[in-house]
Design a protein around this motif. Structure first.
Motif, mmCIF file in Angstrom:
data_model
loop_
_atom_site.group_PDB
_atom_site.id
_atom_site.type_symbol
_atom_site.label_atom_id
_atom_site.label_comp_id
_atom_site.label_asym_id
_atom_site.label_seq_id
_atom_site.Cartn_x
_atom_site.Cartn_y
_atom_site.Cartn_z
ATOM 1 N N LEU A 87 -71.294 -34.314 -21.271
ATOM 2 C CA LEU A 87 -71.719 -33.443 -22.361
ATOM 3 C C LEU A 87 -71.988 -31.984 -21.957
ATOM 4 O O LEU A 87 -71.620 -31.071 -22.704
ATOM 5 C CB LEU A 87 -72.956 -34.034 -23.041
ATOM 6 C CG LEU A 87 -73.204 -33.610 -24.488
ATOM 7 C CD1 LEU A 87 -72.009 -33.966 -25.365
ATOM 8 C CD2 LEU A 87 -74.467 -34.256 -25.020
ATOM 9 N N PRO A 88 -72.635 -31.689 -20.812
ATOM 10 C CA PRO A 88 -72.905 -30.280 -20.496
ATOM 11 C C PRO A 88 -71.660 -29.402 -20.442
ATOM 12 O O PRO A 88 -71.752 -28.187 -20.683
ATOM 13 C CB PRO A 88 -73.578 -30.358 -19.117
ATOM 14 C CG PRO A 88 -74.222 -31.703 -19.096
ATOM 15 C CD PRO A 88 -73.282 -32.590 -19.837
ATOM 16 N N THR A 104 -65.505 -22.091 -33.389
ATOM 17 C CA THR A 104 -65.252 -23.310 -32.618
ATOM 18 C C THR A 104 -66.435 -23.758 -31.755
ATOM 19 O O THR A 104 -66.681 -24.970 -31.663
ATOM 20 C CB THR A 104 -63.994 -23.144 -31.732
ATOM 21 O OG1 THR A 104 -64.074 -21.924 -30.983
ATOM 22 C CG2 THR A 104 -62.745 -23.137 -32.574
ATOM 23 N N PRO A 105 -67.197 -22.862 -31.103
ATOM 24 C CA PRO A 105 -68.367 -23.355 -30.365
ATOM 25 C C PRO A 105 -69.359 -24.097 -31.257
ATOM 26 O O PRO A 105 -69.947 -25.099 -30.840
ATOM 27 C CB PRO A 105 -68.984 -22.079 -29.781
ATOM 28 C CG PRO A 105 -67.843 -21.132 -29.667
ATOM 29 C CD PRO A 105 -66.982 -21.425 -30.856
ATOM 30 N N LEU A 106 -69.527 -23.610 -32.488
ATOM 31 C CA LEU A 106 -70.442 -24.270 -33.427
ATOM 32 C C LEU A 106 -69.922 -25.654 -33.795
ATOM 33 O O LEU A 106 -70.677 -26.637 -33.809
ATOM 34 C CB LEU A 106 -70.606 -23.410 -34.682
ATOM 35 C CG LEU A 106 -71.505 -23.987 -35.782
ATOM 36 C CD1 LEU A 106 -72.922 -24.169 -35.274
ATOM 37 C CD2 LEU A 106 -71.481 -23.072 -37.008
ATOM 38 N N ILE A 107 -68.620 -25.758 -34.061
ATOM 39 C CA ILE A 107 -68.023 -27.040 -34.439
ATOM 40 C C ILE A 107 -68.150 -28.045 -33.294
ATOM 41 O O ILE A 107 -68.556 -29.195 -33.490
ATOM 42 C CB ILE A 107 -66.546 -26.852 -34.837
ATOM 43 C CG1 ILE A 107 -66.442 -26.006 -36.095
ATOM 44 C CG2 ILE A 107 -65.869 -28.207 -35.034
ATOM 45 C CD1 ILE A 107 -65.022 -25.642 -36.484
ATOM 46 N N LEU A 108 -67.794 -27.611 -32.079
ATOM 47 C CA LEU A 108 -67.874 -28.514 -30.926
ATOM 48 C C LEU A 108 -69.313 -28.899 -30.625
ATOM 49 O O LEU A 108 -69.582 -30.030 -30.199
ATOM 50 C CB LEU A 108 -67.223 -27.870 -29.696
ATOM 51 C CG LEU A 108 -65.775 -28.323 -29.428
ATOM 52 C CD1 LEU A 108 -64.861 -27.886 -30.565
ATOM 53 C CD2 LEU A 108 -65.270 -27.794 -28.097
ATOM 54 N N GLY A 109 -70.239 -27.979 -30.841
ATOM 55 C CA GLY A 109 -71.646 -28.301 -30.630
ATOM 56 C C GLY A 109 -72.113 -29.398 -31.572
ATOM 57 O O GLY A 109 -72.834 -30.324 -31.162
ATOM 58 N N ILE A 110 -71.699 -29.322 -32.825
ATOM 59 C CA ILE A 110 -72.066 -30.343 -33.809
ATOM 60 C C ILE A 110 -71.457 -31.692 -33.433
ATOM 61 O O ILE A 110 -72.117 -32.734 -33.479
ATOM 62 C CB ILE A 110 -71.616 -29.914 -35.217
ATOM 63 C CG1 ILE A 110 -72.406 -28.692 -35.675
ATOM 64 C CG2 ILE A 110 -71.776 -31.065 -36.208
ATOM 65 C CD1 ILE A 110 -71.915 -28.088 -36.969
ATOM 66 N N PHE A 150 -75.168 -25.817 -15.180
ATOM 67 C CA PHE A 150 -75.892 -26.233 -13.977
ATOM 68 C C PHE A 150 -77.271 -26.779 -14.341
ATOM 69 O O PHE A 150 -77.645 -27.905 -13.967
ATOM 70 C CB PHE A 150 -76.008 -25.050 -13.020
ATOM 71 C CG PHE A 150 -76.711 -25.352 -11.733
ATOM 72 C CD1 PHE A 150 -76.009 -25.817 -10.633
ATOM 73 C CD2 PHE A 150 -78.079 -25.163 -11.606
ATOM 74 C CE1 PHE A 150 -76.651 -26.093 -9.433
ATOM 75 C CE2 PHE A 150 -78.736 -25.431 -10.425
ATOM 76 C CZ PHE A 150 -78.015 -25.898 -9.328
ATOM 77 N N PHE A 151 -78.032 -25.999 -15.097
ATOM 78 C CA PHE A 151 -79.389 -26.423 -15.439
ATOM 79 C C PHE A 151 -79.396 -27.522 -16.506
ATOM 80 O O PHE A 151 -80.334 -28.317 -16.560
ATOM 81 C CB PHE A 151 -80.221 -25.220 -15.880
ATOM 82 C CG PHE A 151 -80.645 -24.343 -14.740
ATOM 83 C CD1 PHE A 151 -81.572 -24.791 -13.804
ATOM 84 C CD2 PHE A 151 -80.094 -23.082 -14.570
ATOM 85 C CE1 PHE A 151 -81.960 -23.991 -12.735
ATOM 86 C CE2 PHE A 151 -80.473 -22.275 -13.509
ATOM 87 C CZ PHE A 151 -81.404 -22.733 -12.579
ATOM 88 N N ALA A 152 -78.361 -27.567 -17.342
ATOM 89 C CA ALA A 152 -78.269 -28.649 -18.319
ATOM 90 C C ALA A 152 -78.118 -29.997 -17.618
ATOM 91 O O ALA A 152 -78.712 -30.997 -18.035
ATOM 92 C CB ALA A 152 -77.092 -28.413 -19.265
ATOM 93 N N ILE A 153 -77.337 -30.030 -16.540
ATOM 94 C CA ILE A 153 -77.159 -31.266 -15.777
ATOM 95 C C ILE A 153 -78.490 -31.695 -15.167
ATOM 96 O O ILE A 153 -78.873 -32.875 -15.232
ATOM 97 C CB ILE A 153 -76.093 -31.064 -14.694
ATOM 98 C CG1 ILE A 153 -74.705 -30.917 -15.348
ATOM 99 C CG2 ILE A 153 -76.087 -32.235 -13.699
ATOM 100 C CD1 ILE A 153 -73.601 -30.538 -14.384
ATOM 101 N N TYR A 154 -79.205 -30.748 -14.576
ATOM 102 C CA TYR A 154 -80.505 -31.073 -13.990
ATOM 103 C C TYR A 154 -81.512 -31.488 -15.057
ATOM 104 O O TYR A 154 -82.329 -32.405 -14.844
ATOM 105 C CB TYR A 154 -81.038 -29.887 -13.190
ATOM 106 C CG TYR A 154 -80.552 -29.881 -11.756
ATOM 107 C CD1 TYR A 154 -81.156 -30.687 -10.794
ATOM 108 C CD2 TYR A 154 -79.472 -29.098 -11.374
ATOM 109 C CE1 TYR A 154 -80.707 -30.700 -9.493
ATOM 110 C CE2 TYR A 154 -79.012 -29.107 -10.075
ATOM 111 C CZ TYR A 154 -79.628 -29.915 -9.132
ATOM 112 O OH TYR A 154 -79.170 -29.936 -7.838
#
Length: 419
Positions: A198-199, A227-233, A346-350
């Motif tokens: 997911l990150p 597109t970032p908004l669509i993929l985020g949803i 990086f920080f999302a994974i942590y």
């Protein structure tokens, strides 16, 4: 090399290999989403025959015998991962069954077809990108990357898609006539990658770094923001409606219950201990562990490596990232944007490991492995490069030669250690 690694890499020396193999075996039978019964999945006995208490079995010591189709329960089938991440492995296992081969060949052919997938994606990436072909190739051929990709792990799909995605970003960065087609291809590839881990959906933000005048018209450029908004949803929905429950419906759920892992309580603890949380998330030890991990040819207790070779490999990675003469000079704002996006991932994974794998109140984040960051490496030569001058010496052959040397050394270390 894919054939050699597929055949000679010992059983159970890949992270979570058994679970990926269970999911691949389901895929070989056309089962896209295995059914769970309180965290138990009904597989075939040959899976246990291959992954019994005698780990690190090799092709020499294999005693699996003919494929045994008797039903046995398994405590995990990587259900949180999308089915397409196991298509090539499933095809290989299907062929082993179709040809009535020894059970060990289910693993070998599963690995081999996964190797073909990775090699194909890397080849497409190198062909597609107009710049940075050699650094991309070098990052794709790091021993740890190949070690993961020449297995039945979904990491092959993740690493291959990441290489291709970054290559396609570079293609878009240089293309002066972009339309909806290029945006759609990039977005779809990013979605396929992000649903696997997911990150990495955050790589959709790279579209924001493409110059506006590269698009054929202003209307197409606006899709960069949509597109970032669509993929985020989509990513948020995937995680909440399926992946999170599937993740818990396995041995991981038992681990969390028995180890004091609770995301809700962890958030509450962090909110009342902000200084401690900040220290935990920003420890410099993580960078050291990451570098050591990237220079190893396996993971954790399964590492087989020579310290001198590891040091040389770190120097090689650093040399390519810092000093390889780029054929494209990226503006400072673009490099800074790439750094910010990389840090988000990086920080999302942590953070995910902090919430889903680390006991509440623990000051050391548990469960992070260097392989999680392999998809970020192709961006490093752009972000950190210090060479502003074109070299009179063609360094391509040197980089290619050293890459081949490290791959060969990784294979030889495996042979000397297990054979």
């Amino acid at each position: 090399m894919g054939i050699l690694f597929s055949v000679f890499t010992p059983v159970d020396s890949i992270p979570d290999e058994k679970e990926h193999f269970v999911r691949s075996e389901f895929m070989s039978g056309g089962v896209l989403v295995p059914e769970s019964n309180n965290g138990s999945y009904i597989s075939i006995a040959s899976v246990n025959d291959l992954y019994d208490a005698n780990s690190f079995k090799t092709i020499e010591t294999n005693t699996a015998g003919p494929i045994n189709y008797s039903h046995v329960p398994e405590n995990g089938a990587a259900l949180q991962n999308p089915f397409y991440g196991y298509l090539p492995q499933g095809i290989g296992i299907f062929l082993a069954k179709l040809l009535s081969l020894d059970a060990f060949f289910m693993l070998i052919l599963g690995r081999l077809f996964n190797s073909i997938l990775y090699a194909g994606l890397v080849s497409l990436a190198i062909k597609k990108t107009p710049i940075l072909k050699i650094p991309l190739f070098a990052m794709a051929c790091l021993p740890l990357c190949l070690f993961q990709s020449f297995s039945v792990s979904i990491d092959s799909m993740i690493n291959g898609l990441a290489i291709f995605l970054i290559a396609y970003f570079l293609y878009m960065y240089k293309n002066k006539n972009l339309d909806k087609r290029e945006i759609a291809i990039y977005s779809l590839t990013c979605l396929l990658l992000g649903l696997c881990k997911l990150p990495y959906l955050a790589l959709i933000l790279l579209l924001l770094l493409i110059p506006k005048n590269n698009f054929s018209n202003e209307k197409n450029y606006y899709f960069v923001f949509i597109t970032p908004l669509i993929l985020g949803i989509i990513g948020f929905s995937w995680y909440n409606l399926f992946a999170s429950s599937a993740y818990l419906d396995s041995w991981r759920g038992f681990y969390m219950a028995n180890s004091g892992v609770n995301a809700t309580l962890q958030i509450k603890y962090a909110s009342t201990h902000l200084a401690e949380f900040f220290t935990t998330m920003t420890s410099s030890d993580y960078i050291y562990d990451l570098l050591i991990g990237l220079s190893s040819f396996s993971y954790n207790e399964h590492v087989y490596i020579n310290n001198s070779i590891a040091m040389l490999l770190v120097m090689f990675i650093g040399g390519v990232c810092l000093f390889y003469p780029l054929d494209e000079k990226f503006p400072r704002k673009t490099r800074f944007g790439l750094l910010i996006i990389s840090l988000i991932i990086f920080f999302a994974i942590y953070l995910i490991q902090f919430l889903t794998w680390t006991p509440v109140g623990n000051q050391l984040i548990i469960g992070v492995q260097s392989r999680y960051f392999l998809p970020l490496l192709p961006l490093a030569p752009i972000i950190f490069n210090l060479n502003r001058e074109k070299s009179d010496v063609n360094l391509d052959n040197f980089v290619l030669t050293f890459s081949m040397c490290f791959i060969s050394l990784a294979f030889l270390l495996m042979i000397f250690n297990f054979y």
